[in-house]
Design a protein around this motif. Structure first.
Motif, PDB file in Angstrom:
ATOM      1  N   GLY A 154       0.838  -1.215   0.000  1.00 19.21           N
ATOM      2  CA  GLY A 154       0.000   0.000   0.000  1.00 19.21           C
ATOM      3  C   GLY A 154       0.859   1.246   0.000  1.00 19.21           C
ATOM      4  N   GLY A 155       0.270   2.343   0.348  1.00 20.35           N
ATOM      5  CA  GLY A 155       1.021   3.595   0.436  1.00 20.35           C
ATOM      6  C   GLY A 155       1.205   4.250  -0.926  1.00 20.35           C
ATOM      7  N   TYR A 156       2.305   4.981  -1.052  1.00 20.35           N
ATOM      8  CA  TYR A 156       2.536   5.808  -2.247  1.00 20.35           C
ATOM      9  C   TYR A 156       3.994   5.678  -2.680  1.00 20.35           C
ATOM     10  CZ  TYR A 156      -1.682   8.121  -0.467  1.00 20.35           C
ATOM     11  OH  TYR A 156      -2.953   8.387   0.004  1.00 20.35           O
ATOM     12  N   TYR A 157       4.242   6.040  -3.924  1.00 20.58           N
ATOM     13  CA  TYR A 157       5.640   6.296  -4.280  1.00 20.58           C
ATOM     14  C   TYR A 157       5.831   7.800  -4.158  1.00 20.58           C
ATOM     15  CZ  TYR A 157       4.522   7.853  -9.130  1.00 20.58           C
ATOM     16  OH  TYR A 157       4.047   8.535 -10.234  1.00 20.58           O
ATOM     17  N   SER A 158       7.047   8.222  -3.786  1.00 22.71           N
ATOM     18  CA  SER A 158       7.277   9.637  -3.456  1.00 22.71           C
ATOM     19  C   SER A 158       8.600  10.078  -4.050  1.00 22.71           C
ATOM     20  CB  SER A 158       7.284   9.816  -1.928  1.00 22.71           C
ATOM     21  OG  SER A 158       7.441  11.181  -1.587  1.00 22.71           O
ATOM     22  N   VAL A 159       8.523  10.927  -5.070  1.00 26.35           N
ATOM     23  CA  VAL A 159       9.742  11.322  -5.788  1.00 26.35           C
ATOM     24  C   VAL A 159       9.473  12.617  -6.539  1.00 26.35           C
ATOM     25  CG1 VAL A 159       9.083  10.000  -7.887  1.00 26.35           C
ATOM     26  CG2 VAL A 159      11.515  10.497  -7.423  1.00 26.35           C
ATOM     27  N   ASN A 160      10.545  13.379  -6.796  1.00 20.42           N
ATOM     28  CA  ASN A 160      10.431  14.561  -7.653  1.00 20.42           C
ATOM     29  C   ASN A 160      10.546  14.064  -9.090  1.00 20.42           C
ATOM     30  OD1 ASN A 160      10.742  16.778  -9.257  1.00 20.42           O
ATOM     31  ND2 ASN A 160      12.061  17.885  -7.814  1.00 20.42           N
ATOM     32  N   LEU A 166       4.444   5.627   7.784  1.00 17.81           N
ATOM     33  CA  LEU A 166       3.120   5.329   8.350  1.00 17.81           C
ATOM     34  C   LEU A 166       2.184   4.650   7.349  1.00 17.81           C
ATOM     35  CD1 LEU A 166       2.247   8.473  10.545  1.00 17.81           C
ATOM     36  CD2 LEU A 166       3.498   6.389  11.150  1.00 17.81           C
ATOM     37  N   LYS A 167       2.349   4.974   6.034  1.00 21.66           N
ATOM     38  CA  LYS A 167       1.404   4.451   5.039  1.00 21.66           C
ATOM     39  C   LYS A 167       2.003   3.341   4.178  1.00 21.66           C
ATOM     40  CE  LYS A 167      -1.762   7.729   5.819  1.00 21.66           C
ATOM     41  NZ  LYS A 167      -3.053   7.416   6.479  1.00 21.66           N
ATOM     42  N   GLY A 168       3.358   3.245   4.155  1.00 22.15           N
ATOM     43  CA  GLY A 168       4.001   2.274   3.259  1.00 22.15           C
ATOM     44  C   GLY A 168       4.334   2.892   1.916  1.00 22.15           C
ATOM     45  N   GLY A 169       5.001   2.123   1.069  1.00 17.13           N
ATOM     46  CA  GLY A 169       5.398   2.623  -0.254  1.00 17.13           C
ATOM     47  C   GLY A 169       6.893   2.862  -0.302  1.00 17.13           C
ATOM     48  N   VAL A 170       7.310   3.821  -1.132  1.00 17.71           N
ATOM     49  CA  VAL A 170       8.749   4.062  -1.302  1.00 17.71           C
ATOM     50  C   VAL A 170       9.005   5.533  -1.561  1.00 17.71           C
ATOM     51  CG1 VAL A 170       8.613   3.427  -3.776  1.00 17.71           C
ATOM     52  CG2 VAL A 170      10.836   3.400  -2.609  1.00 17.71           C
ATOM     53  N   PHE A 171      10.051   6.056  -0.920  1.00 13.21           N
ATOM     54  CA  PHE A 171      10.552   7.419  -1.161  1.00 13.21           C
ATOM     55  C   PHE A 171      11.895   7.279  -1.864  1.00 13.21           C
ATOM     56  CE2 PHE A 171      11.703  11.765  -0.696  1.00 13.21           C
ATOM     57  CZ  PHE A 171      13.041  11.788  -0.351  1.00 13.21           C
ATOM     58  N   ARG A 186      27.081  13.083  -0.610  1.00 13.23           N
ATOM     59  CA  ARG A 186      25.714  12.857  -1.065  1.00 13.23           C
ATOM     60  C   ARG A 186      25.580  11.448  -1.641  1.00 13.23           C
ATOM     61  NH1 ARG A 186      23.148  18.102  -2.288  1.00 13.23           N
ATOM     62  NH2 ARG A 186      24.642  19.795  -1.944  1.00 13.23           N
ATOM     63  N   VAL A 187      24.385  10.854  -1.501  1.00 15.56           N
ATOM     64  CA  VAL A 187      24.137   9.513  -2.034  1.00 15.56           C
ATOM     65  C   VAL A 187      22.715   9.427  -2.597  1.00 15.56           C
ATOM     66  CG1 VAL A 187      25.765   8.313  -0.485  1.00 15.56           C
ATOM     67  CG2 VAL A 187      23.384   8.661   0.240  1.00 15.56           C
ATOM     68  N   PRO A 188      22.498   8.523  -3.567  1.00 14.60           N
ATOM     69  CA  PRO A 188      21.129   8.233  -3.989  1.00 14.60           C
ATOM     70  C   PRO A 188      20.412   7.511  -2.849  1.00 14.60           C
ATOM     71  CG  PRO A 188      22.746   7.415  -5.584  1.00 14.60           C
ATOM     72  CD  PRO A 188      23.508   7.776  -4.349  1.00 14.60           C
ATOM     73  N   VAL A 189      19.094   7.658  -2.746  1.00 15.50           N
ATOM     74  CA  VAL A 189      18.341   7.108  -1.612  1.00 15.50           C
ATOM     75  C   VAL A 189      17.060   6.453  -2.095  1.00 15.50           C
ATOM     76  CG1 VAL A 189      17.048   7.773   0.452  1.00 15.50           C
ATOM     77  CG2 VAL A 189      19.285   8.764   0.065  1.00 15.50           C
ATOM     78  N   TYR A 190      16.809   5.214  -1.614  1.00 11.83           N
ATOM     79  CA  TYR A 190      15.569   4.482  -1.915  1.00 11.83           C
ATOM     80  C   TYR A 190      15.111   3.874  -0.585  1.00 11.83           C
ATOM     81  CZ  TYR A 190      17.844   4.888  -6.441  1.00 11.83           C
ATOM     82  OH  TYR A 190      18.493   5.386  -7.563  1.00 11.83           O
ATOM     83  N   LEU A 191      14.074   4.451   0.000  1.00  8.76           N
ATOM     84  CA  LEU A 191      13.639   4.025   1.346  1.00  8.76           C
ATOM     85  C   LEU A 191      12.183   3.597   1.308  1.00  8.76           C
ATOM     86  CD1 LEU A 191      14.748   7.183   3.421  1.00  8.76           C
ATOM     87  CD2 LEU A 191      16.079   5.098   3.119  1.00  8.76           C
ATOM     88  N   GLY A 192      11.824   2.484   1.999  1.00  8.50           N
ATOM     89  CA  GLY A 192      10.395   2.159   2.105  1.00  8.50           C
ATOM     90  C   GLY A 192      10.136   0.707   2.438  1.00  8.50           C
ATOM     91  N   SER A 193       8.934   0.257   2.083  1.00  7.03           N
ATOM     92  CA  SER A 193       8.546  -1.133   2.332  1.00  7.03           C
ATOM     93  C   SER A 193       9.433  -2.047   1.490  1.00  7.03           C
ATOM     94  CB  SER A 193       7.074  -1.349   1.922  1.00  7.03           C
ATOM     95  OG  SER A 193       6.247  -0.349   2.490  1.00  7.03           O
TER      96      SER A 193
END
Ligand code: AHG
Ligand code: MN
Ligand code: MN
Ligand code: MN
Length: 315
Positions: free
Chosen positions: A196-202, A243-248, A299-306
């Motif tokens: 569930g949740g959302y994906y979150s990215v620019n 709180l909602k799940g997904g990936v940033f 600086r580093v690339p970042v992939y955080l989430g479920s």
């Protein structure tokens, strides 16, 4: 379950020492929240007229938050130095240069949201010095992987004032209670939802992403049908993901070829929290917490989430 910041700080291997440090973060959060409220009437919004080591135009509130945070760390008596986004060099606290702990901090995260009254945050991470207490703390004391983190967390200045933190035994959320004028447990033992949740990215940067991340995102979107939310402040986007799940995600791109987010005071503390909450924290082909830092403002690339979403994105 710890009910106030005092209780959480007693947990974990360095509990007794973490109490004053985490309480100090709590005091800084309350002071920064007060400064944010009504800043417009004190002419405190807008640029400070200075550029930080990141090449960013510092906001006046970046500078003020940094000063407040440093003062509260000094007053704990347990912190020998602070590495801050807003300070090029490591800031040694002379009166306590023999103390055991160093704190890495992004004093005001998401400061581009300030003039549109969007959410902002503070991100912190605590490590134990490697140099002898008799020495002066050195920047090498901060260059420790996320596996060495003793405590980490973030403050979210949103509709409520929240602190989410961990001393290595789970993640707990505390909300400032104006009635009692202290942080009280509101989100005990936070676990990120598996689905569930959302994906979150620019997503506007997608055409410039490196490592084929544009194709990876398109495939994950097609496979999962996730909705998208993006606030532009890592703390707010991370908190919703937790709180909602997904990936940033913030991939490397042609402009920021090693990524935009800073390893020591954004990626590692958020990666620590994410893993403590049962999630996953990846960078380029390596777990965020396994990266051996080489520089204070790296600086580093970042992939955080479920787990399922991070694996589906990077697979
Ligand atoms: P900071 O305000 O501490 O410099 O951090 C800004 C970071 C982070 O908060 C956010 O996730 C990211 O910048 C947003 O970047 P874009 O505006 O490029 O999307
Ligand atoms: Mn900044
Ligand atoms: Mn930031
Ligand atoms: Mn910042």
């Amino acid at each position: 379950m710890p009910t106030t910041l005092n209780n959480i700080a007693k947990q974990g291997a360095n509990g007794a020492a973490m109490m004053p440090v985490i309480q100090g973060v709590g005091r800084a959060a309350i002071e920064i929240a007060a400064v944010l409220r009504g800043a417009v009437f004190r002419g405190a919004l807008g640029g400070a007229g200075s550029e930080n080591v990141q090449g960013e135009q510092q906001q006046m509130l970046d500078v003020l938050s940094d000063e407040i945070f440093l003062d509260e760390m000094r007053s704990t008596g347990f912190v020998c130095a602070v590495g801050s986004e807003e300070q090029e060099e490591l800031l040694v606290i002379e009166e306590y240069s023999h103390a055991d702990y160093l704190v890495l901090v992004d004093p005001l995260d998401g400061s581009s949201n300030l003039d549109v009254d969007g959410p902002v945050g503070t991100i912190f991470s605590v490590v134990k010095r490697k140099t002898p207490n008799s020495d002066t703390p050195h920047v090498s004391d901060t260059l420790q992987s996320g596996k060495e983190v003793i405590a980490a967390g973030y403050v979210l200045y949103g509709p409520s004032l929240m602190m989410v933190c961990s001393v290595g035994d789970g993640v707990h959320g505390y909300t400032f209670n104006p009635g009692s004028a202290r942080f009280e447990l509101s989100h005990g033992d936070i676990r990120i939802p598996e689905t569930g949740g959302y994906y979150s990215v620019n997503e506007s940067n997608k055409d410039k992403w490196l490592d084929g991340m544009g194709d990876h995102l398109d495939r994950m979107k097609a496979d999962t049908g996730l909705g998208m939310r993006y606030v532009g402040a890592m703390v707010a986007d991370m908190h919703r993901t937790l709180l909602k799940g997904g990936v940033f995600l913030y991939p490397a791109d042609e402009k920021n070829t090693t990524g935009k987010l800073r390893l020591l005071y954004e990626a590692i503390p958020m990666g620590f929290i994410m893993e403590q909450a049962g999630g996953k924290a990846m960078s380029s082909g390596i777990a965020v917490l396994d990266i051996e830092p080489e520089a204070l403002h790296q600086r580093v690339p970042v992939y955080l989430g479920s787990h399922t979403n991070v694996d589906s994105l990077l697979g």
